[in-house]
Design a protein around this motif. Structure first.
Motif, PDB file in Angstrom:
ATOM      1  N   ASP A  80       0.863  -1.179   0.000  1.00  0.00           N
ATOM      2  CA  ASP A  80       0.000   0.000   0.000  1.00  0.00           C
ATOM      3  C   ASP A  80       0.907   1.239   0.000  1.00  0.00           C
ATOM      4  OD1 ASP A  80      -1.623   2.187   0.666  1.00  0.00           O
ATOM      5  OD2 ASP A  80      -2.870   1.000   2.026  1.00  0.00           O
ATOM      6  N   VAL A  81       1.057   1.864  -1.173  1.00  0.00           N
ATOM      7  CA  VAL A  81       1.981   3.002  -1.274  1.00  0.00           C
ATOM      8  C   VAL A  81       1.506   4.201  -0.462  1.00  0.00           C
ATOM      9  CG1 VAL A  81       3.047   2.317  -3.456  1.00  0.00           C
ATOM     10  CG2 VAL A  81       1.030   3.787  -3.482  1.00  0.00           C
ATOM     11  N   MET A  82       0.210   4.349  -0.286  1.00  0.00           N
ATOM     12  CA  MET A  82      -0.281   5.456   0.522  1.00  0.00           C
ATOM     13  C   MET A  82       0.143   5.271   1.983  1.00  0.00           C
ATOM     14  SD  MET A  82      -1.665   7.406  -1.676  1.00  0.00           S
ATOM     15  CE  MET A  82      -2.697   8.515  -0.764  1.00  0.00           C
ATOM     16  N   GLN A  83       0.022   4.052   2.480  1.00  0.00           N
ATOM     17  CA  GLN A  83       0.465   3.760   3.846  1.00  0.00           C
ATOM     18  C   GLN A  83       1.976   3.945   3.961  1.00  0.00           C
ATOM     19  OE1 GLN A  83       0.167  -0.326   5.131  1.00  0.00           O
ATOM     20  NE2 GLN A  83      -0.079   0.311   7.265  1.00  0.00           N
ATOM     21  N   LEU A  84       2.703   3.497   2.958  1.00  0.00           N
ATOM     22  CA  LEU A  84       4.151   3.652   2.958  1.00  0.00           C
ATOM     23  C   LEU A  84       4.524   5.130   3.074  1.00  0.00           C
ATOM     24  CD1 LEU A  84       6.684   1.827   0.740  1.00  0.00           C
ATOM     25  CD2 LEU A  84       6.705   4.300   0.820  1.00  0.00           C
ATOM     26  N   LEU A  85       3.839   5.980   2.319  1.00  0.00           N
ATOM     27  CA  LEU A  85       4.153   7.409   2.334  1.00  0.00           C
ATOM     28  C   LEU A  85       3.736   8.094   3.637  1.00  0.00           C
ATOM     29  CD1 LEU A  85       3.319   8.221  -1.370  1.00  0.00           C
ATOM     30  CD2 LEU A  85       5.570   8.398  -0.272  1.00  0.00           C
ATOM     31  N   ARG A 102      10.381   8.126  -3.058  1.00  0.00           N
ATOM     32  CA  ARG A 102      10.471   8.625  -4.442  1.00  0.00           C
ATOM     33  C   ARG A 102       9.750   7.666  -5.380  1.00  0.00           C
ATOM     34  NH1 ARG A 102      16.017   7.250  -6.924  1.00  0.00           N
ATOM     35  NH2 ARG A 102      14.955   5.262  -6.677  1.00  0.00           N
ATOM     36  N   ASN A 103      10.034   6.379  -5.241  1.00  0.00           N
ATOM     37  CA  ASN A 103       9.407   5.367  -6.089  1.00  0.00           C
ATOM     38  C   ASN A 103       7.894   5.332  -5.874  1.00  0.00           C
ATOM     39  OD1 ASN A 103      12.091   4.819  -6.657  1.00  0.00           O
ATOM     40  ND2 ASN A 103      12.136   2.895  -5.529  1.00  0.00           N
ATOM     41  N   ALA A 104       7.467   5.431  -4.619  1.00  0.00           N
ATOM     42  CA  ALA A 104       6.032   5.391  -4.311  1.00  0.00           C
ATOM     43  C   ALA A 104       5.301   6.574  -4.939  1.00  0.00           C
ATOM     44  CB  ALA A 104       5.815   5.365  -2.800  1.00  0.00           C
ATOM     45  N   LEU A 105       5.922   7.729  -4.950  1.00  0.00           N
ATOM     46  CA  LEU A 105       5.297   8.899  -5.585  1.00  0.00           C
ATOM     47  C   LEU A 105       5.084   8.657  -7.075  1.00  0.00           C
ATOM     48  CD1 LEU A 105       7.322  11.641  -3.699  1.00  0.00           C
ATOM     49  CD2 LEU A 105       4.869  11.152  -3.418  1.00  0.00           C
ATOM     50  N   LEU A 106       6.047   8.026  -7.721  1.00  0.00           N
ATOM     51  CA  LEU A 106       5.898   7.710  -9.151  1.00  0.00           C
ATOM     52  C   LEU A 106       4.778   6.697  -9.372  1.00  0.00           C
ATOM     53  CD1 LEU A 106       9.654   7.515 -10.209  1.00  0.00           C
ATOM     54  CD2 LEU A 106       8.082   9.451 -10.402  1.00  0.00           C
ATOM     55  N   ALA A 159       9.744  16.467  -3.642  1.00  0.00           N
ATOM     56  CA  ALA A 159       8.811  17.472  -4.163  1.00  0.00           C
ATOM     57  C   ALA A 159       8.755  17.407  -5.682  1.00  0.00           C
ATOM     58  CB  ALA A 159       9.213  18.870  -3.694  1.00  0.00           C
ATOM     59  N   GLU A 160       9.905  17.287  -6.315  1.00  0.00           N
ATOM     60  CA  GLU A 160       9.942  17.217  -7.781  1.00  0.00           C
ATOM     61  C   GLU A 160       9.225  15.971  -8.289  1.00  0.00           C
ATOM     62  OE1 GLU A 160      10.885  15.880 -11.562  1.00  0.00           O
ATOM     63  OE2 GLU A 160      12.016  14.979  -9.916  1.00  0.00           O
ATOM     64  N   HIS A 161       9.418  14.844  -7.628  1.00  0.00           N
ATOM     65  CA  HIS A 161       8.743  13.611  -8.052  1.00  0.00           C
ATOM     66  C   HIS A 161       7.237  13.692  -7.794  1.00  0.00           C
ATOM     67  CE1 HIS A 161      12.850  12.232  -8.370  1.00  0.00           C
ATOM     68  NE2 HIS A 161      12.402  11.193  -9.057  1.00  0.00           N
ATOM     69  N   ALA A 162       6.846  14.355  -6.704  1.00  0.00           N
ATOM     70  CA  ALA A 162       5.422  14.547  -6.420  1.00  0.00           C
ATOM     71  C   ALA A 162       4.777  15.456  -7.466  1.00  0.00           C
ATOM     72  CB  ALA A 162       5.229  15.112  -5.022  1.00  0.00           C
ATOM     73  N   ARG A 163       5.473  16.504  -7.860  1.00  0.00           N
ATOM     74  CA  ARG A 163       4.926  17.393  -8.903  1.00  0.00           C
ATOM     75  C   ARG A 163       4.791  16.642 -10.227  1.00  0.00           C
ATOM     76  NH1 ARG A 163       8.409  21.047  -6.155  1.00  0.00           N
ATOM     77  NH2 ARG A 163      10.041  20.723  -7.712  1.00  0.00           N
TER      78      ARG A 163
END
Length: 149
Positions: free
Chosen positions: A68-73, A99-103, A132-136
Protein backbone atom coordinates in the motif's frame (compact mmCIF):
# COMPACT_ATOMS: atom_id res chain seq x y z
CA UNK A 1 13.05 0.26 -21.61
CA UNK A 2 15.39 -1.43 -24.06
CA UNK A 3 17.52 -2.71 -21.16
CA UNK A 4 17.99 -6.09 -22.83
CA UNK A 5 20.40 -5.06 -25.56
CA UNK A 6 21.26 -8.55 -26.82
CA UNK A 7 20.75 -12.11 -25.61
CA UNK A 8 22.22 -12.37 -22.13
CA UNK A 9 23.21 -8.69 -21.91
CA UNK A 10 21.34 -6.12 -19.81
CA UNK A 11 22.18 -2.42 -19.81
CA UNK A 12 21.77 -1.52 -16.12
CA UNK A 13 21.29 2.15 -16.99
CA UNK A 14 17.93 1.14 -18.49
CA UNK A 15 17.05 -1.66 -16.05
CA UNK A 16 14.06 -0.67 -13.91
CA UNK A 17 15.13 -2.90 -11.05
CA UNK A 18 18.54 -1.25 -10.93
CA UNK A 19 17.11 2.26 -11.36
CA UNK A 20 14.58 1.75 -8.54
CA UNK A 21 17.40 0.95 -6.14
CA UNK A 22 19.67 3.86 -7.05
CA UNK A 23 19.83 7.15 -5.15
CA UNK A 24 19.02 10.39 -6.92
CA UNK A 25 16.24 11.43 -9.26
CA UNK A 26 14.50 8.66 -11.17
CA UNK A 27 15.16 9.27 -14.89
CA UNK A 28 12.30 11.12 -16.59
CA UNK A 29 12.36 8.89 -19.65
CA UNK A 30 11.51 5.79 -17.58
CA UNK A 31 8.93 7.17 -15.13
CA UNK A 32 5.82 6.26 -17.12
CA UNK A 33 7.06 2.82 -18.15
CA UNK A 34 7.76 2.15 -14.46
CA UNK A 35 4.02 1.68 -14.03
CA UNK A 36 3.15 0.36 -10.57
CA UNK A 37 6.57 -1.06 -9.76
CA UNK A 38 7.74 0.12 -6.38
CA UNK A 39 10.72 -2.14 -6.00
CA UNK A 40 12.21 -4.47 -8.56
CA UNK A 41 11.29 -5.69 -11.99
CA UNK A 42 11.67 -9.23 -13.25
CA UNK A 43 10.71 -8.74 -16.90
CA UNK A 44 14.14 -9.96 -18.04
CA UNK A 45 13.70 -13.11 -15.92
CA UNK A 46 10.28 -13.77 -17.42
CA UNK A 47 11.54 -13.62 -21.01
CA UNK A 48 14.75 -15.59 -20.32
CA UNK A 49 14.49 -18.97 -22.13
CA UNK A 50 16.19 -21.00 -19.34
CA UNK A 51 13.82 -19.49 -16.78
CA UNK A 52 10.79 -20.29 -18.92
CA UNK A 53 11.85 -23.96 -19.12
CA UNK A 54 12.28 -24.09 -15.35
CA UNK A 55 8.89 -22.49 -14.78
CA UNK A 56 7.15 -25.31 -16.70
CA UNK A 57 8.40 -27.81 -14.12
CA UNK A 58 7.83 -25.64 -11.11
CA UNK A 59 4.53 -26.29 -9.38
CA UNK A 60 4.93 -23.57 -6.75
CA UNK A 61 3.24 -20.31 -7.63
CA UNK A 62 3.65 -17.09 -5.74
CA UNK A 63 1.56 -13.99 -5.97
CA UNK A 64 3.40 -10.73 -6.56
CA UNK A 65 3.94 -8.71 -3.42
CA UNK A 66 1.55 -5.82 -2.99
CA UNK A 67 2.40 -2.78 -0.93
CA UNK A 68 0.00 0.00 0.00
CA UNK A 69 1.98 3.00 -1.27
CA UNK A 70 -0.28 5.46 0.52
CA UNK A 71 0.47 3.76 3.85
CA UNK A 72 4.15 3.65 2.96
CA UNK A 73 4.15 7.41 2.33
CA UNK A 74 2.40 8.05 5.67
CA UNK A 75 5.03 5.99 7.54
CA UNK A 76 7.90 7.62 9.37
CA UNK A 77 11.45 6.44 8.59
CA UNK A 78 11.58 3.92 11.42
CA UNK A 79 8.25 2.31 10.51
CA UNK A 80 9.12 2.22 6.79
CA UNK A 81 12.44 0.50 7.46
CA UNK A 82 10.83 -1.94 9.91
CA UNK A 83 8.30 -2.98 7.25
CA UNK A 84 10.47 -2.86 4.13
CA UNK A 85 14.02 -2.93 5.46
CA UNK A 86 14.63 -6.39 3.98
CA UNK A 87 14.77 -4.66 0.58
CA UNK A 88 17.99 -3.18 -0.63
CA UNK A 89 17.51 0.53 0.00
CA UNK A 90 20.37 2.76 -1.11
CA UNK A 91 22.14 4.29 1.87
CA UNK A 92 19.34 2.75 4.03
CA UNK A 93 17.54 6.01 3.26
CA UNK A 94 13.74 5.69 3.03
CA UNK A 95 13.52 8.72 0.74
CA UNK A 96 14.42 6.48 -2.24
CA UNK A 97 11.45 4.20 -1.56
CA UNK A 98 9.23 7.26 -1.10
CA UNK A 99 10.47 8.62 -4.44
CA UNK A 100 9.41 5.37 -6.09
CA UNK A 101 6.03 5.39 -4.31
CA UNK A 102 5.30 8.90 -5.59
CA UNK A 103 5.90 7.71 -9.15
CA UNK A 104 3.60 4.72 -8.59
CA UNK A 105 0.81 7.08 -7.50
CA UNK A 106 1.28 9.15 -10.65
CA UNK A 107 1.15 6.07 -12.85
CA UNK A 108 -1.44 3.97 -11.05
CA UNK A 109 -3.75 6.00 -8.82
CA UNK A 110 -7.22 6.97 -9.93
CA UNK A 111 -6.81 10.52 -11.29
CA UNK A 112 -9.90 11.53 -9.27
CA UNK A 113 -8.59 10.10 -5.97
CA UNK A 114 -8.53 13.08 -3.60
CA UNK A 115 -6.46 11.17 -1.04
CA UNK A 116 -3.75 10.49 -3.61
CA UNK A 117 -3.79 14.13 -4.67
CA UNK A 118 -3.55 15.31 -1.04
CA UNK A 119 -0.57 13.02 -0.47
CA UNK A 120 1.14 14.31 -3.59
CA UNK A 121 0.43 17.90 -2.55
CA UNK A 122 1.95 17.21 0.88
CA UNK A 123 5.19 15.98 -0.71
CA UNK A 124 5.16 18.62 -3.47
CA UNK A 125 5.24 21.37 -0.86
CA UNK A 126 7.63 19.60 1.50
CA UNK A 127 11.22 20.46 2.33
CA UNK A 128 12.80 17.56 0.43
CA UNK A 129 13.25 19.00 -3.07
CA UNK A 130 13.86 15.60 -4.67
CA UNK A 131 10.59 14.21 -3.30
CA UNK A 132 8.81 17.47 -4.16
CA UNK A 133 9.94 17.22 -7.78
CA UNK A 134 8.74 13.61 -8.05
CA UNK A 135 5.42 14.55 -6.42
CA UNK A 136 4.93 17.39 -8.90
CA UNK A 137 5.67 14.99 -11.77
CA UNK A 138 3.11 12.54 -10.34
CA UNK A 139 0.46 15.27 -10.07
CA UNK A 140 1.06 16.30 -13.68
CA UNK A 141 0.83 12.63 -14.68
CA UNK A 142 -2.51 12.25 -12.88
CA UNK A 143 -3.73 15.40 -14.63
CA UNK A 144 -2.68 14.07 -18.04
CA UNK A 145 -4.33 10.71 -17.33
CA UNK A 146 -7.53 12.51 -16.29
CA UNK A 147 -7.61 14.43 -19.57
CA UNK A 148 -7.13 11.28 -21.68
CA UNK A 149 -9.66 9.24 -19.68
Amino acid sequence: TGAIIEPGVVDARRCLSWLLQQPGPFPLEYREVLGDRLYGCDDCQEVCPPNRRTARHDTVTTAPAWVDVMQLLRSDDEELLARHGRWYIAERNPRWVRRNALLVIGNDADPEDLGARATLDHYATGEDELLAEHARWAMARLDSRRVTA
